[in-house]
Design an enzyme around this catalytic site. Structure first.
Site, short mmCIF file in Angstrom:
data_model
loop_
_atom_site.label_atom_id
_atom_site.label_comp_id
_atom_site.label_asym_id
_atom_site.label_seq_id
_atom_site.Cartn_x
_atom_site.Cartn_y
_atom_site.Cartn_z
N CYS A 208 1.01 -1.30 -0.07
CA CYS A 208 -0.03 -0.08 0.43
C CYS A 208 0.89 1.16 0.11
CB CYS A 208 -1.03 -0.23 1.27
SG CYS A 208 -0.09 -0.24 3.37
N PRO A 209 0.56 2.56 -0.70
CA PRO A 209 1.08 3.08 -0.04
C PRO A 209 0.86 4.29 1.20
CG PRO A 209 -0.95 4.19 -1.42
CD PRO A 209 -0.74 2.54 -1.04
N ARG A 237 7.60 0.88 1.58
CA ARG A 237 7.22 2.04 2.52
C ARG A 237 8.04 1.75 3.60
NH1 ARG A 237 8.61 3.19 -2.21
NH2 ARG A 237 8.45 5.55 -2.79
N ASP A 261 13.04 -4.74 2.99
CA ASP A 261 13.99 -3.98 1.65
C ASP A 261 13.43 -2.42 2.24
OD1 ASP A 261 15.60 -4.16 -0.99
OD2 ASP A 261 13.56 -2.83 -1.70
N GLU A 266 16.40 6.30 5.18
CA GLU A 266 17.34 5.69 4.26
C GLU A 266 18.92 6.40 4.47
OE1 GLU A 266 14.16 2.51 2.86
OE2 GLU A 266 14.46 4.10 1.53
N HIS A 285 16.34 -1.62 -0.30
CA HIS A 285 16.07 -0.89 -0.79
C HIS A 285 16.27 -1.38 -1.90
CE1 HIS A 285 12.63 2.85 -1.20
NE2 HIS A 285 12.89 1.95 -2.00
#
Length: 321
Positions: A208-209, A237, A261, A266, A285
């Site tokens: 999901c965003p 995210r 990930d 980050e 990532h």
């Protein structure tokens, strides 16, 4: 139109030429932009492209020439889309470029949790197989995917392609989507509310965003609803997880495993809690970063700019006034 790319290094570290975009307008390219340099580098831009460089309301207010923002990713939480809309500036993203890359990485992480191939390969090299004296050995539980229930939170392109792969492995699937989605043609698939998905899933994967509603969707309360041997996969995210709550659940044995990930900040900090929790696997990532996916992203970004210049913008994520 002056086109500026604020952080192009990850999309093209040298193997993915900017030709599709450069052919539209020559670009001013920065490999990376620090927060204090954003305004100076963007002040004359009419077309501004960003991947992870933030464009806040305060920043946008100081960019009077700006006419278009292109996000070089599917997620667009780095841009204040409401502030852009108030100025009539379309913000576009690049959906669909990683329809194979991210789902494949999801299953790479699942297999690492279930089979721990890297660990056993290392132990063979260290002589553990030879010392064992048996024709085979294993030091972690070995599990199969067939018959397990995969909970998919978010069912856009990526979630749908994760389901496609899961179906091939004979998994049962539950998907949570706040808005109605077409029903896939899988006998072993059903939509479910979040509570049911959390309670029944052996593996939960997030697609999901990041929004105000989804931030910390995995938290102390939702963790308590999961099976104690469940594993969580997050390639979306970092802030979708309450990382302190997840770390506590891993340490106490109330969560079976975690593979991510992405993390909230980050690159990962030296004192991040996931660096010391058991049954935890972290990749930097890179789920999206296959050459095939990055090439597709480049072309979608170029197509978005062309559509905007032609007066028919596509992949717009904000509601223009």
């Amino acid at each position: 139109m002056k086109t500026v790319i604020l952080d192009g290094q990850t999309l093209n570290p040298g193997d993915n030429p900017w030709t599709p975009i450069d052919n539209i307008h020559p670009v001013t390219l920065y490999e990376k932009t620090l927060d204090e340099d954003i305004i100076e580098r963007s002040k004359d831009a009419e077309i501004l492209l960003t991947n992870k460089t933030p464009l806040t309301r305060e920043t946008l207010a100081q960019l009077p020439k700006l006419k278009y923002i292109g996000v070089l990713a599917t997620g667009y939480d780095v841009v204040d889309i409401a502030a852009a809309a108030e100025r009539g500036i379309p913000v576009t993203n690049t959906p669909g470029y990683a329809n194979n890359a991210v789902p494949e990485h999801v299953f790479a992480l699942i297999f690492e949790c279930y089979r721990q191939i890297a660990l056993h390969s290392q132990q063979v090299r260290q002589g553990e197989w030879g010392k064992n004296g048996q024709f085979c050995f294993w030091n972690t539980p070995q599990r199969e995917l067939g018959g397990k229930t995969l909970g998919i939170i978010g069912f856009g392109n990526t979630g749908n392609n994760v389901a496609r792969i899961a179906n091939g492995f004979g998994m049962n699937m539950l998907a949570y989507a706040p808005r109605p989605k077409p029903m896939p043609a899988y006998d072993n698939f059903a939509f479910a509310d979040l509570d049911e998905l959390l309670a029944k899933s052996d593996i939960i994967t997030l697609h999901c965003p990041l929004t105000a509603e989804t931030k910390h969707i995995i938290n102390e309360k939702t963790l308590a609803q999961m099976k104690p041997d469940a594993i969580i996969i997050n390639t979306a995210r970092g802030p979708l997880l309450d990382e302190e709550a997840v770390a506590s659940a891993l340490t106490s044995g109330k969560l079976g495993g975690l593979a991510v990930d992405v993390v909230s900040e980050e690159p990962i900090a030296k004192d991040h809690p996931f660096l010391s929790t058991p049954n935890t696997f972290i990749t930097p990532h890179l789920a999206w970063a296959t050459i095939e996916a990055r090439s597709a992203l480049m072309q979608i970004a170029a197509d978005n700019i062309t559509a905007f210049l032609n007066g028919t913008p596509q992949n717009v994520v904000n509601n223009l006034k």
